[in-house]
Motif scaffolding. Sequence first.
Motif, PDB file in Angstrom:
ATOM      1  N   PHE A  93      34.227  36.456  38.707  1.00  0.00           N
ATOM      2  CA  PHE A  93      33.872  37.752  39.286  1.00  0.00           C
ATOM      3  C   PHE A  93      32.359  37.944  39.306  1.00  0.00           C
ATOM      4  O   PHE A  93      31.807  38.495  40.254  1.00  0.00           O
ATOM      5  N   TYR A  94      31.680  37.465  38.263  1.00  0.00           N
ATOM      6  CA  TYR A  94      30.221  37.543  38.209  1.00  0.00           C
ATOM      7  C   TYR A  94      29.610  36.722  39.349  1.00  0.00           C
ATOM      8  O   TYR A  94      28.649  37.146  39.980  1.00  0.00           O
ATOM      9  N   GLY A  95      30.175  35.537  39.601  1.00  0.00           N
ATOM     10  CA  GLY A  95      29.700  34.722  40.720  1.00  0.00           C
ATOM     11  C   GLY A  95      29.902  35.425  42.047  1.00  0.00           C
ATOM     12  O   GLY A  95      29.068  35.329  42.955  1.00  0.00           O
ATOM     13  N   LEU A  96      31.007  36.159  42.170  1.00  0.00           N
ATOM     14  CA  LEU A  96      31.278  36.910  43.390  1.00  0.00           C
ATOM     15  C   LEU A  96      30.266  38.040  43.561  1.00  0.00           C
ATOM     16  O   LEU A  96      29.741  38.247  44.661  1.00  0.00           O
ATOM     17  N   LEU A  97      29.981  38.754  42.493  1.00  0.00           N
ATOM     18  CA  LEU A  97      29.065  39.895  42.582  1.00  0.00           C
ATOM     19  C   LEU A  97      27.609  39.477  42.764  1.00  0.00           C
ATOM     20  O   LEU A  97      26.812  40.238  43.322  1.00  0.00           O
TER      21      LEU A  97
ATOM     22  N   ILE B 135      36.471  45.991  49.284  1.00  0.00           N
ATOM     23  CA  ILE B 135      36.279  47.414  49.002  1.00  0.00           C
ATOM     24  C   ILE B 135      36.699  48.256  50.197  1.00  0.00           C
ATOM     25  O   ILE B 135      37.341  49.304  50.035  1.00  0.00           O
ATOM     26  N   SER B 136      36.387  47.797  51.400  1.00  0.00           N
ATOM     27  CA  SER B 136      36.763  48.554  52.593  1.00  0.00           C
ATOM     28  C   SER B 136      38.275  48.647  52.741  1.00  0.00           C
ATOM     29  O   SER B 136      38.811  49.713  53.055  1.00  0.00           O
ATOM     30  N   VAL B 137      38.987  47.544  52.505  1.00  0.00           N
ATOM     31  CA  VAL B 137      40.452  47.561  52.601  1.00  0.00           C
ATOM     32  C   VAL B 137      41.042  48.481  51.537  1.00  0.00           C
ATOM     33  O   VAL B 137      41.966  49.260  51.814  1.00  0.00           O
ATOM     34  N   MET B 138      40.494  48.429  50.325  1.00  0.00           N
ATOM     35  CA  MET B 138      40.991  49.284  49.251  1.00  0.00           C
ATOM     36  C   MET B 138      40.824  50.761  49.606  1.00  0.00           C
ATOM     37  O   MET B 138      41.762  51.554  49.468  1.00  0.00           O
ATOM     38  N   TYR B 139      39.655  51.151  50.102  1.00  0.00           N
ATOM     39  CA  TYR B 139      39.431  52.554  50.449  1.00  0.00           C
ATOM     40  C   TYR B 139      40.180  52.957  51.708  1.00  0.00           C
ATOM     41  O   TYR B 139      40.599  54.118  51.831  1.00  0.00           O
ATOM     42  N   LEU B 140      40.374  52.040  52.641  1.00  0.00           N
ATOM     43  CA  LEU B 140      41.186  52.341  53.822  1.00  0.00           C
ATOM     44  C   LEU B 140      42.623  52.617  53.413  1.00  0.00           C
ATOM     45  O   LEU B 140      43.269  53.543  53.931  1.00  0.00           O
TER      46      LEU B 140
ATOM     47  N   LEU C 144      30.492  50.675  47.121  1.00  0.00           N
ATOM     48  CA  LEU C 144      29.816  49.573  47.814  1.00  0.00           C
ATOM     49  C   LEU C 144      28.444  49.310  47.212  1.00  0.00           C
ATOM     50  O   LEU C 144      28.071  48.159  46.967  1.00  0.00           O
ATOM     51  N   PHE C 145      27.692  50.377  46.958  1.00  0.00           N
ATOM     52  CA  PHE C 145      26.353  50.215  46.389  1.00  0.00           C
ATOM     53  C   PHE C 145      26.422  49.571  45.011  1.00  0.00           C
ATOM     54  O   PHE C 145      25.667  48.634  44.717  1.00  0.00           O
ATOM     55  N   ILE C 146      27.327  50.042  44.168  1.00  0.00           N
ATOM     56  CA  ILE C 146      27.450  49.497  42.812  1.00  0.00           C
ATOM     57  C   ILE C 146      27.894  48.040  42.848  1.00  0.00           C
ATOM     58  O   ILE C 146      27.392  47.203  42.099  1.00  0.00           O
ATOM     59  N   ALA C 147      28.838  47.712  43.744  1.00  0.00           N
ATOM     60  CA  ALA C 147      29.345  46.338  43.816  1.00  0.00           C
ATOM     61  C   ALA C 147      28.324  45.384  44.432  1.00  0.00           C
ATOM     62  O   ALA C 147      28.286  44.203  44.080  1.00  0.00           O
ATOM     63  N   MET C 148      27.506  45.874  45.342  1.00  0.00           N
ATOM     64  CA  MET C 148      26.525  45.011  46.003  1.00  0.00           C
ATOM     65  C   MET C 148      25.218  44.890  45.208  1.00  0.00           C
ATOM     66  O   MET C 148      24.444  43.962  45.420  1.00  0.00           O
TER      67      MET C 148
ATOM     68  N   PRO D 191      24.315  43.950  42.082  1.00  0.00           N
ATOM     69  CA  PRO D 191      23.955  42.701  41.387  1.00  0.00           C
ATOM     70  C   PRO D 191      23.510  41.595  42.341  1.00  0.00           C
ATOM     71  O   PRO D 191      22.559  40.865  42.051  1.00  0.00           O
ATOM     72  N   GLY D 192      24.165  41.476  43.486  1.00  0.00           N
ATOM     73  CA  GLY D 192      23.768  40.467  44.461  1.00  0.00           C
ATOM     74  C   GLY D 192      22.429  40.784  45.104  1.00  0.00           C
ATOM     75  O   GLY D 192      21.613  39.891  45.347  1.00  0.00           O
ATOM     76  N   ILE D 193      22.198  42.066  45.371  1.00  0.00           N
ATOM     77  CA  ILE D 193      20.920  42.480  45.948  1.00  0.00           C
ATOM     78  C   ILE D 193      19.785  42.153  44.986  1.00  0.00           C
ATOM     79  O   ILE D 193      18.740  41.647  45.390  1.00  0.00           O
ATOM     80  N   GLN D 194      20.004  42.428  43.703  1.00  0.00           N
ATOM     81  CA  GLN D 194      18.973  42.117  42.704  1.00  0.00           C
ATOM     82  C   GLN D 194      18.794  40.616  42.530  1.00  0.00           C
ATOM     83  O   GLN D 194      17.676  40.129  42.431  1.00  0.00           O
ATOM     84  N   ASP D 195      19.903  39.878  42.472  1.00  0.00           N
ATOM     85  CA  ASP D 195      19.835  38.447  42.213  1.00  0.00           C
ATOM     86  C   ASP D 195      19.169  37.686  43.358  1.00  0.00           C
ATOM     87  O   ASP D 195      18.462  36.717  43.128  1.00  0.00           O
ATOM     88  N   LYS D 196      19.401  38.128  44.580  1.00  0.00           N
ATOM     89  CA  LYS D 196      18.849  37.430  45.747  1.00  0.00           C
ATOM     90  C   LYS D 196      17.529  38.028  46.231  1.00  0.00           C
ATOM     91  O   LYS D 196      17.007  37.613  47.261  1.00  0.00           O
TER      92      LYS D 196
END
Length: 197
Positions: A29-33, A48-53, A160-164, A166-171
Motif C-alpha cells: 500500500f505504501y508503494g501504491l501511495l 477513490i472515485s469508484v468508492m465515492y460514486l 483524494l488530496f490525502i491519498a495523493m 505521499p506521492g506528490i511529496q515523494d515525486k
Amino acid sequence: MTTSQVDQKRALNKLKHDLEPFRTAIVSFYGLLTWEKQYYPGLVFAGISVMYLMLWYLDLPLITLISLLALMTMILDFVFPTISRLLFSGVNWDGEQEAKFEEVCSQMNCVKTNLVDWYEYLFKERKSTVFVIIISMGLLALAWVGAIINNLLLMYFTTLFIAMWPGIQDKDVIKSVKQKASKIITDKMQYGKNKMQ
C-alpha cells in the motif's frame, strides 16, 4: 537518550509489533501511495472515485454507513492475517521491504505523536482570546463552505488530496510545477520585452 526518545522508540516498537500481521499489505500500500509505478496515481484516483460514486449512488443514511464501515473493518481485521499468509506466503521478506516497513511505521508514529501534541495544545492548554477568535472564525468559514458545497464532494476531494499527498511529496510534483510555471512566466516576460523593443 532522553526519556522522550526512549518513549518514542518504545511506541515505535509497539506499533511495529502490532502491525506485524499486516506488514506485506502495508508495504504494498505504501508503494501504491508513493507512486512506485507510473500507473499508480491513476489506480488511486480510480479506486477513490469508484468508492465515492458507489456511496453517492447508494445514498446510505449516516448510521447505516458507519455501521457497515465498522462491520467491514472488523471482518477485514479478523480475516486479513489468514488471507495475507495465503496470498503473500511465497513472498520473501528481504531487508529492503523491512526498511520500508520501518519507514512507514516511523512515519505513522510521527503522525500519531503530532496529533497527540495538537490535541494537547488545542484542548488542554489555556488559550488567548485572539487565538480563540481566529480559530472560531476559521471554523465558521469551514461550516459556511460545508453548507454551500455538497459534503460528499468535499470528502471526495479531501480523500483524494490525502491519498495523493505521499506521492506528490515523494515525486517532488510541487517543485516541478513551480519550476515549469516560473519558466513559462519568464519566457512570457522575455517575449514581451523583445516585442516592446
